[in-house]
Design an enzyme around this catalytic site. Sequence first.
Site, PDB file in Angstrom:
ATOM      1  N   GLY A  48       0.890  -1.080   0.043  1.00  0.00           N
ATOM      2  CA  GLY A  48       0.133  -0.115  -0.053  1.00  0.00           C
ATOM      3  C   GLY A  48       0.624   1.123   0.103  1.00  0.00           C
ATOM      4  CD  GLU A  64       1.763   2.858  -3.285  1.00  0.00           C
ATOM      5  OE1 GLU A  64       2.958   2.203  -3.242  1.00  0.00           O
ATOM      6  OE2 GLU A  64       1.980   3.928  -3.536  1.00  0.00           O
ATOM      7  CD  GLU A  68       4.376  -0.821  -1.358  1.00  0.00           C
ATOM      8  OE1 GLU A  68       3.570  -1.637  -0.774  1.00  0.00           O
ATOM      9  OE2 GLU A  68       4.477   0.342  -1.127  1.00  0.00           O
ATOM     10  N   PRO A  85      -6.946   9.455  14.236  1.00  0.00           N
ATOM     11  CG  PRO A  85      -8.209  11.377  15.203  1.00  0.00           C
ATOM     12  CD  PRO A  85      -8.074   9.844  14.656  1.00  0.00           C
ATOM     13  CD  GLU A 121      12.248 -12.182   4.787  1.00  0.00           C
ATOM     14  OE1 GLU A 121      11.584 -13.105   4.604  1.00  0.00           O
ATOM     15  OE2 GLU A 121      12.338 -11.509   5.673  1.00  0.00           O
TER      16      GLU A 121
END
Length: 155
Positions: A48, A64, A68, A85, A121
Amino acid sequence: MGRRDYENDPAAPAANSLVPAASVIVVDADGRVLLQRRVDNGKWALPGGRMEIGETLPGCAVRETREETGLDVEVLGLVGTYTNPGHVFAYDDGEVRQEFSICFLARPTGGELAVSDESTEVAWFEPAETDDLPMVAGIRKRLTDWRYGKTPAFR
């Protein structure tokens, strides 16, 4: 760039940015989940990252994951929204980002597993195998929501 996660920590620095991001729980035909070990903190995580101008959030999730992990995916649904938050990421460059992540469920459609400049990995795990892996609380929360059917979760 290094990153430190703080979750509900009174010693955390104050957030100075808010960036929409996608995370992805990729599940294969055998029910295994895809994880990557991050370069910046050495912990296991979902693929992500931040949304770019001109793309949709599901498109961000697909991009993403490809960047990745080397895999192409199809988004199937929503696991949840994660906007605490009290959860911030402090980066070496001074940015302190408040959590704003939409987590998607996806299945692999092609590609080959590969590490990236963000991972050391990339591997498939049976869901129960993830229990003892080192990971930040926010990632564990997403996996738990998916595993125990809290779909969609709003946190």
